[in-house]
Design a protein around this motif. Structure first.
Motif, PDB file in Angstrom:
ATOM      1  N   CYS A 145      52.799  44.574  61.320  1.00 36.07           N
ATOM      2  CA  CYS A 145      54.111  45.213  61.209  1.00 36.07           C
ATOM      3  C   CYS A 145      53.967  46.739  61.356  1.00 36.07           C
ATOM      4  O   CYS A 145      54.887  47.416  61.833  1.00 36.07           O
ATOM      5  CB  CYS A 145      54.755  44.880  59.866  1.00 36.07           C
ATOM      6  SG  CYS A 145      54.804  43.119  59.486  1.00 36.07           S
ATOM      7  N   CYS A 201      54.904  48.841  64.462  1.00 35.89           N
ATOM      8  CA  CYS A 201      56.302  49.156  64.769  1.00 35.89           C
ATOM      9  C   CYS A 201      57.017  49.884  63.635  1.00 35.89           C
ATOM     10  O   CYS A 201      58.094  50.438  63.837  1.00 35.89           O
ATOM     11  CB  CYS A 201      57.090  47.889  65.077  1.00 35.89           C
ATOM     12  SG  CYS A 201      56.816  47.225  66.728  1.00 35.89           S
ATOM     13  N   HIS A 202      56.461  49.798  62.420  1.00 37.14           N
ATOM     14  CA  HIS A 202      57.159  50.385  61.268  1.00 37.14           C
ATOM     15  C   HIS A 202      56.280  51.398  60.555  1.00 37.14           C
ATOM     16  O   HIS A 202      55.111  51.131  60.298  1.00 37.14           O
ATOM     17  CB  HIS A 202      57.541  49.286  60.268  1.00 37.14           C
ATOM     18  CG  HIS A 202      58.619  48.373  60.757  1.00 37.14           C
ATOM     19  ND1 HIS A 202      59.928  48.769  60.850  1.00 37.14           N
ATOM     20  CD2 HIS A 202      58.580  47.090  61.188  1.00 37.14           C
ATOM     21  CE1 HIS A 202      60.656  47.758  61.300  1.00 37.14           C
ATOM     22  NE2 HIS A 202      59.865  46.723  61.528  1.00 37.14           N
TER      23      HIS A 202
END
Lengths: 58, 715
Positions: free
Chosen positions: B549, B552-553
């Motif tokens: 994750c 992208c974050h």
């Protein structure tokens, strides 16, 4: 000890110290490479090392 | 001083090892480029994630970056180093056996990476994702490479070490230091571990590593290759040997400091940010010194640019190098970073370097080496030209689209209306706007890959036409024991002293930057007003890391009006103090998650993870439907929590002993909440529940909320 080191190390003057170390180092290198006598011919020979690789044997 | 006692000797080089590395380089280049293209397409068109865990963007992107850096560039470097070192030192490699172990060991590592990354084994640190057994293998193989290389230096017939070799030495020494320090980790299973570093500490160590992986894996070795292959291809000495000395020491000394430019406006202490910014700007000088030295080597031979595809690739490579090393310092200026950071601008920047500099220089080297190693002529100069233009067009398309996307999105994030409200409060609006540019980028990647395939065909035909493959034997003059020399000349003759000096040059910056942050950590931990994650949240966090994750974050809110409006108060150093590894992230394809906890009900997250489009219509986030099927690994939690406790996270012995039971209890209540809100029943043993527990804990771990007037905001 660790507290003291921490104090010293996080001092913002350290940025300046780092810069000075580098600057001194850089100037010495410059003088060394460009101002010493007789260096030119040597460096030209060094630059030719990749071009003088001996004769290929068949 | 000794008089010249040189004599003629015959030496047969080990070219077989060079051929092996070269072919491996081409095979993995294909893999890296194809993975990159697919990842690019996934951002443009989310269904290409195909709901396959191992192919989803979060796992594919680490595969792409690792393949590009360690498999493609790595094998290119080794091919070039093994070929040029033997010739520059007029000797065969120190040990054929070590060469072979190096080659096969490295390929094995690559295969292990290609299997383990898609399976989700990841440390969650960019370009250092590989897990601990592979980390150990990398260390061993690197040592073998070093022994082989320094052994070759010891048996050399040429006294003086040509500048390319210094760059190789700096590479070998520094990569060892970087890899070892950044990979200190404690295993909690045969394929998983937690780094000993946490939070701000981990952030600094990681980006010291990450930035210098660019410096000492993608820059110094390639500069060494440039200093060898450019003079060879143009058949003239490098423009200024003296400049190359200044270039080398300037670059090596300055580069190591620049890491914190990846952490501008984060909760990293201000002085470290300033240091990173200043040294990054200084870096501009040696970088351009090197580029100019390379380009001016062609003075009086510019006509080659028209006739010789190898020169064409090299000149373009140097030009891209110049561009990227101009842009890098620019992006390190805080006000520019404020717009560029977390956007695709950075991705564009990286690819100008990776495709333009590393890619094109490797291609030039391959076109130079293949005919030599297979004792034949290149099959087609015309195809090489076609490759050049396809690749060039690809890079330009890639770069322009990503810079445009980055600046567009950066400005949209920051846009504030007359009433002091965000102009684009819905994050997804800023994503939708740049999706067309994602398509353009993918097209650029396709051109680049197409060009590469043309090269593969060309190389294949060249090799097929070869009738004789043998090792080259040459007659050389042994000057090993001639005049001793003085000053830098003597230094070049002294391998050990030279290597130690290089080591000192990189350690000065490393120690000054990293040491204080290491001790800072213990200081914060004592005063931290933060609860550690519960065992279930730890399980969820490991899923977050496994699924990538973080690609992208981000989880780091910068102290800017627009960020505070969008995400909440700026992140503090304490908040991530127990995070092994830190998850601050570097890119926001999706919004920051540092304070996403309690923003939505559990059911929202449930639906969003299973199908993001069901709650955010235009989302490009992949679906994670398998999290509803797969079961949480409760049993390993005791081990995990115990490892974390040993690393200094304040868990009680009871929490360690009961970690699995505590987690199961919490899982029941989360599952119940999801059911109460109208979701399905019986999810308590499913991974999605652990992940939701973690997401809901983000930004919620402060024991007493800070008074808001303590928050400082700058813009």
């Amino acid at each position: 000890m660790s507290g003291f080191l921490r104090q010293v190390y996080t001092d913002t003057d350290l940025t300046a110290a780092g810069l000075m170390i580098f600057f001194g180092f850089f100037m010495v290198t410059l003088v060394w490479v460009y101002l010493r006598k007789g260096a030119k011919a040597h460096y030209e020979a060094m630059g030719r090392i990749p071009l003088n690789e001996g004769d290929v044997c068949e | 001083m000794n008089e010249t006692i040189s004599r003629l000797e015959e030496v047969t080089y080990d070219d077989a090892i060079v051929r092996k590395f070269l072919l491996a380089c081409m095979v993995f280049a294909g893999v890296a480029f194809a993975a990159g293209l697919l990842a690019a397409l996934q951002l443009a068109f989310f269904p290409l994630n195909m709901e396959l865990p191992w192919l989803t963007f979060g796992r594919l992107r680490p595969l792409h970056t690792n393949a590009a850096i360690f498999a493609f560039a790595g094998n290119a470097i080794f091919a070039g180093i093994y070929h040029s070192t033997q010739r520059l030192l007029k000797t065969r490699m120190y040990s054929d056996r070590l060469s072979a172990i190096h080659f096969w060991g490295w390929q094995l590592i690559i295969v292990a990476a290609a299997i383990s990354l898609p399976l989700g084994f990841s440390q969650g640190k960019e370009y250092a994702e590989l897990e601990w057994p592979i980390d150990i293998a990398i260390t061993l193989i690197w040592v073998i490479f070093a022994v082989n290389f320094f052994g070759t230096l010891a048996i050399r017939r040429e006294k003086h070490m040509y500048v390319a070799l210094w760059f190789y030495i700096a590479t070998i020494v520094t990569v060892a230091v970087l890899h070892i320090v950044n990979s200190i980790e404690i295993p909690w299973s045969y394929m998983n571990s937690y780094p000993v570093w946490a939070g701000v500490q981990d952030a600094l160590v990681q980006w010291w590593y990450g930035h210098n992986a660019v410096a000492f894996f993608l820059t110094t070795p390639f500069l060494g290759l440039m200093y060898y292959y450019l003079p060879k291809a143009a058949n003239r000495p490098v423009y200024s040997y003296r400049l190359s000395i200044i270039h080398f020491w300037g670059l090596v000394f300055i580069y190591i400091w620049a890491g914190p430019h990846h952490l501008l406006y984060t909760s990293l202490p201000e002085w470290a940010q300033t240091l990173g910014m200043i040294f990054s700007i200084m870096l501009w000088a040696p970088s351009w010194g090197g580029m100019i030295n390379g380009l001016l080597t062609l003075r009086g031979a510019w006509h080659l640019l028209r006739t010789d595809p190898i020169i064409k690739f090299m000149v373009a490579a140097l030009t891209f190098y110049g561009m990227a090393t101009f842009e890098g310092p620019l992006l390190s200026i805080k006000s520019v970073s404020a717009i560029g950071h977390y956007t695709d601008w950075i991705v564009g920047h990286v690819h100008a370097g990776a495709l333009g500099w590393n890619g094109f220089l490797s291609f030039a080297m391959i076109y130079y080496l293949v005919p030599k190693l297979w004792k034949t002529k290149l099959y087609s100069d015309r195809l090489a030209n076609v490759h050049f233009w396809l690749g060039f067009l690809g890079i330009v398309l890639y770069y322009v689209s990503m810079v445009a996307a980055g600046i567009t999105q950066g400005l949209m994030w920051k846009a504030i209306g007359p009433e002091g409200q965000l102009v684009y409060p819905d994050f997804v609006e800023t994503v939708v706007r740049i999706v067309p540019l994602y398509w353009a980028r993918a097209l650029g990647g396709a051109f680049f890959l197409g060009g590469f395939m043309v090269m593969c065909y060309n190389v294949y035909r060249t090799i097929a036409a070869s009738t004789e493959v043998s090792n080259e034997t040459v007659r050389v003059r042994n000057t090993r024991y001639s005049s001793a020399g003085e000053g830098h000349r003597a230094l070049e003759g002294m391998v050990t002293v030279f290597s130690v000096l290089s080591l000192i040059a990189i350690l000065v910056g490393s120690v000054i930057e990293i040491y204080p942050t290491l001790s800072l950590h213990s200081y914060i931990a004592k005063t931290a007003n933060i609860d550690p994650y519960s065992p279930l949240e730890i399980a969820g966090r490991d899923i977050y890391i496994r699924e990538g994750c973080y690609v992208c974050h981000s989880q780091q809110i910068r102290p800017m009006v627009s960020e505070v409006l969008r995400y909440g108060s700026p992140s503090t150093m304490e908040e991530s103090i127990y995070d092994h590894p830190f998850q601050w992230g570097s890119k926001r394809t999706g919004p920051d998650l540092a304070r996403v906890g309690k923003k939505y009900p559990d059911l929202w997250h449930f639906r969003h993870m299973v199908d993001p489009r069901s709650v955010v219509e235009k989302s490009i986030m992949p679906s994670y439907s398998w999290l509803v099927k797969d079961k949480t690994d409760f049993l390993s939690l005791r081990k995990k929590v115990s490892v974390l406790r040993n690393l200094g996270v304040p868990y009680s012995p009871e929490q360690v002993a009961q970690a699995d039971r505590l987690a199961e209890e919490q899982a029941k209540s989360v599952a119940q909440a999801i059911h109460d809100q109208g979701g399905p029943e019986g999810l308590e043993r499913r991974e999605i529940v652990a992940l939701i527990a973690y997401l809901q804990a983000l930004g919620q771990k402060e024991k007493q909320p800070r008074p808001t007037d303590q928050v400082t905001v700058k813009e």
